[in-house]
Scaffold this motif. Sequence first.
Motif, PDB file in Angstrom:
ATOM      1  N   ALA A  45      90.274 -33.965 134.468  1.00 41.15           N
ATOM      2  CA  ALA A  45      89.831 -32.708 133.868  1.00 41.15           C
ATOM      3  C   ALA A  45      90.384 -32.570 132.450  1.00 41.15           C
ATOM      4  O   ALA A  45      89.666 -32.167 131.525  1.00 41.15           O
ATOM      5  N   ALA A  46      91.653 -32.905 132.257  1.00 44.46           N
ATOM      6  CA  ALA A  46      92.266 -32.816 130.930  1.00 44.46           C
ATOM      7  C   ALA A  46      91.592 -33.762 129.946  1.00 44.46           C
ATOM      8  O   ALA A  46      91.384 -33.415 128.778  1.00 44.46           O
ATOM      9  N   ALA A  47      91.226 -34.945 130.409  1.00 41.10           N
ATOM     10  CA  ALA A  47      90.526 -35.895 129.544  1.00 41.10           C
ATOM     11  C   ALA A  47      89.152 -35.357 129.148  1.00 41.10           C
ATOM     12  O   ALA A  47      88.722 -35.519 127.996  1.00 41.10           O
ATOM     13  N   ALA A  48      88.467 -34.698 130.086  1.00 38.69           N
ATOM     14  CA  ALA A  48      87.156 -34.107 129.785  1.00 38.69           C
ATOM     15  C   ALA A  48      87.308 -33.017 128.723  1.00 38.69           C
ATOM     16  O   ALA A  48      86.481 -32.912 127.810  1.00 38.69           O
ATOM     17  N   VAL A  49      88.363 -32.220 128.812  1.00 39.08           N
ATOM     18  CA  VAL A  49      88.619 -31.180 127.812  1.00 39.08           C
ATOM     19  C   VAL A  49      88.876 -31.825 126.446  1.00 39.08           C
ATOM     20  O   VAL A  49      88.340 -31.382 125.427  1.00 39.08           O
ATOM     21  N   ALA A  50      89.689 -32.856 126.415  1.00 41.37           N
ATOM     22  CA  ALA A  50      89.990 -33.544 125.151  1.00 41.37           C
ATOM     23  C   ALA A  50      88.730 -34.128 124.533  1.00 41.37           C
ATOM     24  O   ALA A  50      88.508 -34.012 123.319  1.00 41.37           O
ATOM     25  N   GLU A  51      87.881 -34.740 125.370  1.00 40.24           N
ATOM     26  CA  GLU A  51      86.621 -35.311 124.876  1.00 40.24           C
ATOM     27  C   GLU A  51      85.690 -34.229 124.338  1.00 40.24           C
ATOM     28  O   GLU A  51      84.882 -34.499 123.452  1.00 40.24           O
ATOM     29  N   ALA A  52      85.815 -33.012 124.865  1.00 41.95           N
ATOM     30  CA  ALA A  52      84.985 -31.896 124.419  1.00 41.95           C
ATOM     31  C   ALA A  52      85.589 -31.198 123.201  1.00 41.95           C
ATOM     32  O   ALA A  52      85.059 -30.182 122.754  1.00 41.95           O
ATOM     33  N   ASP A  53      86.685 -31.714 122.683  1.00 36.26           N
ATOM     34  CA  ASP A  53      87.383 -31.155 121.534  1.00 36.26           C
ATOM     35  C   ASP A  53      87.925 -29.768 121.839  1.00 36.26           C
ATOM     36  O   ASP A  53      87.788 -28.833 121.060  1.00 36.26           O
ATOM     37  N   LEU A  66      91.078 -24.972 134.094  1.00 36.67           N
ATOM     38  CA  LEU A  66      91.830 -24.991 132.848  1.00 36.67           C
ATOM     39  C   LEU A  66      91.315 -23.936 131.883  1.00 36.67           C
ATOM     40  O   LEU A  66      90.107 -23.810 131.684  1.00 36.67           O
ATOM     41  N   VAL A  67      92.226 -23.185 131.292  1.00 34.51           N
ATOM     42  CA  VAL A  67      91.868 -22.250 130.235  1.00 34.51           C
ATOM     43  C   VAL A  67      91.948 -23.044 128.939  1.00 34.51           C
ATOM     44  O   VAL A  67      92.954 -23.699 128.658  1.00 34.51           O
ATOM     45  N   VAL A  68      90.855 -22.982 128.171  1.00 33.30           N
ATOM     46  CA  VAL A  68      90.686 -23.876 127.033  1.00 33.30           C
ATOM     47  C   VAL A  68      90.268 -23.093 125.789  1.00 33.30           C
ATOM     48  O   VAL A  68      89.452 -22.180 125.872  1.00 33.30           O
ATOM     49  N   ARG A  69      90.835 -23.460 124.650  1.00 38.00           N
ATOM     50  CA  ARG A  69      90.414 -22.926 123.348  1.00 38.00           C
ATOM     51  C   ARG A  69      89.608 -24.014 122.643  1.00 38.00           C
ATOM     52  O   ARG A  69      89.929 -25.196 122.753  1.00 38.00           O
ATOM     53  N   PRO A  70      88.598 -23.600 121.887  1.00 39.78           N
ATOM     54  CA  PRO A  70      87.757 -24.592 121.209  1.00 39.78           C
ATOM     55  C   PRO A  70      88.394 -25.150 119.945  1.00 39.78           C
ATOM     56  O   PRO A  70      89.130 -24.459 119.253  1.00 39.78           O
ATOM     57  N   GLY A  71      88.097 -26.403 119.674  1.00 33.97           N
ATOM     58  CA  GLY A  71      88.492 -27.017 118.411  1.00 33.97           C
ATOM     59  C   GLY A  71      87.400 -26.833 117.374  1.00 33.97           C
ATOM     60  O   GLY A  71      87.647 -26.915 116.175  1.00 33.97           O
ATOM     61  N   ARG A  72      86.183 -26.553 117.855  1.00 33.17           N
ATOM     62  CA  ARG A  72      85.016 -26.297 117.005  1.00 33.17           C
ATOM     63  C   ARG A  72      83.966 -25.580 117.850  1.00 33.17           C
ATOM     64  O   ARG A  72      84.088 -25.558 119.078  1.00 33.17           O
TER      65      ARG A  72
END
Length: 100
Positions: A45-53, A66-72
């Motif tokens: 899951a963490a790798a999928a988040v990283a790949e999604a920026d 996972l709570v996620v903030r966008p990089g873009r």
Amino acid sequence: MQYIVPILVAIMTLAVAAASATAVPADPEAGVAAVFPPWWQREHAAAAVAEADGLIVREGALPTILVVRPGRPGLAERLRARGALLIVDPLAARGCFVPA
């Protein structure tokens, strides 16, 4: 007895649909809670988040929430493309996704 499995599948499908409809992110660009398949490992899951920026802010009750903030811009779509089952508002979902 033969109808139990189809009924359970229908109930689970409706529950997921209701959860996703009521917890739509108010501002996806401010952050989302991404719900990945429960059979995934946290690392997957963490790798999928990283790949999604995306940047992981915290975990939920399960390691694949996972709570996620966008990089873009466009994070929600990229997370779905990488396997997220649901994208929900992290504040609306707080009660369900925070470990006790």
